[in-house]
Motif scaffolding. Sequence first.
Motif, short mmCIF file in Angstrom:
data_model
loop_
_atom_site.label_atom_id
_atom_site.label_comp_id
_atom_site.label_asym_id
_atom_site.label_seq_id
_atom_site.Cartn_x
_atom_site.Cartn_y
_atom_site.Cartn_z
N ILE A 1 64.56 -45.71 -20.60
CA ILE A 1 64.05 -45.52 -19.77
C ILE A 1 64.48 -46.09 -18.77
N GLU A 2 64.15 -45.97 -17.16
CA GLU A 2 64.58 -45.63 -16.06
C GLU A 2 63.76 -45.94 -14.99
N LEU B 1 60.55 -37.10 -15.46
CA LEU B 1 59.80 -38.54 -14.87
C LEU B 1 58.13 -38.78 -15.30
N ALA B 2 58.33 -39.69 -15.81
CA ALA B 2 57.54 -40.34 -16.85
C ALA B 2 56.15 -40.82 -16.44
N GLY B 3 56.59 -41.64 -15.11
CA GLY B 3 54.75 -42.19 -13.98
C GLY B 3 55.44 -42.98 -13.16
N PHE B 4 54.22 -43.63 -12.45
CA PHE B 4 55.27 -44.60 -11.09
C PHE B 4 54.14 -45.52 -10.99
N ILE B 5 53.92 -46.26 -10.34
CA ILE B 5 53.27 -46.98 -9.64
C ILE B 5 53.38 -47.44 -8.23
N ARG C 1 49.91 -45.13 -23.87
CA ARG C 1 49.70 -45.88 -25.08
C ARG C 1 51.14 -45.70 -25.86
N THR C 2 52.26 -45.94 -25.51
CA THR C 2 53.55 -46.25 -25.36
C THR C 2 54.06 -47.38 -24.95
N ARG C 3 55.60 -47.71 -25.63
CA ARG C 3 56.17 -49.04 -24.82
C ARG C 3 56.46 -48.57 -23.02
N ALA C 4 56.41 -47.26 -22.44
CA ALA C 4 56.44 -47.04 -21.54
C ALA C 4 55.63 -48.27 -20.46
#
Length: 163
Positions: A2-3, A68-72, A94-97
């Motif tokens: 994860i980055e 790209l997994a997501g964003f804030i 629902r993962t550690r991400a």
Amino acid sequence: MIEFIELNKSEKSSFLPLLFDIFYNNTIELVPSEKSYDSQRDEWLSEVSPALDKEPRKVILCYYDGELAGFIMYYTRGELLMVEELQLKKKFQRTRAFYMLCKHFISVLPCEIATVEAYALKNNFNSQGIMQYLGMEFVPHENEFPLVHLRGSAEKIKARFCR
């Protein structure tokens, strides 16, 4: 692996359509619309793009193995943190991400943050449940349909992620 990368605002025109797709795929079932995908995308981009030009607004991108997994998307104002969007692609939910994204996010926030606020769709009980688990409470408000407003102590939230 994860980055996390803060969005370079000069590259927003390349990234915002990607962020919209994550947002859209997460919300289309919760808030069905008669508007076309293109119309909804154009509307979202016309609101978010100029908002990002304002100095306090920032976006942290979350990548998982290069994807790209997501964003804030958020801003700070004095002691207040307003989380405008926290979105993860469905396969990363629902993962550690989520935990890792929040943990990183907390590490880059100014120390003076005391209060966290966010909105959730009224029928997004998963988001509301997560926020309540983090100690956030509902704030009475009017004219925010279809949203609910939550607020909580930054210290309580930091304690959940800084173990």
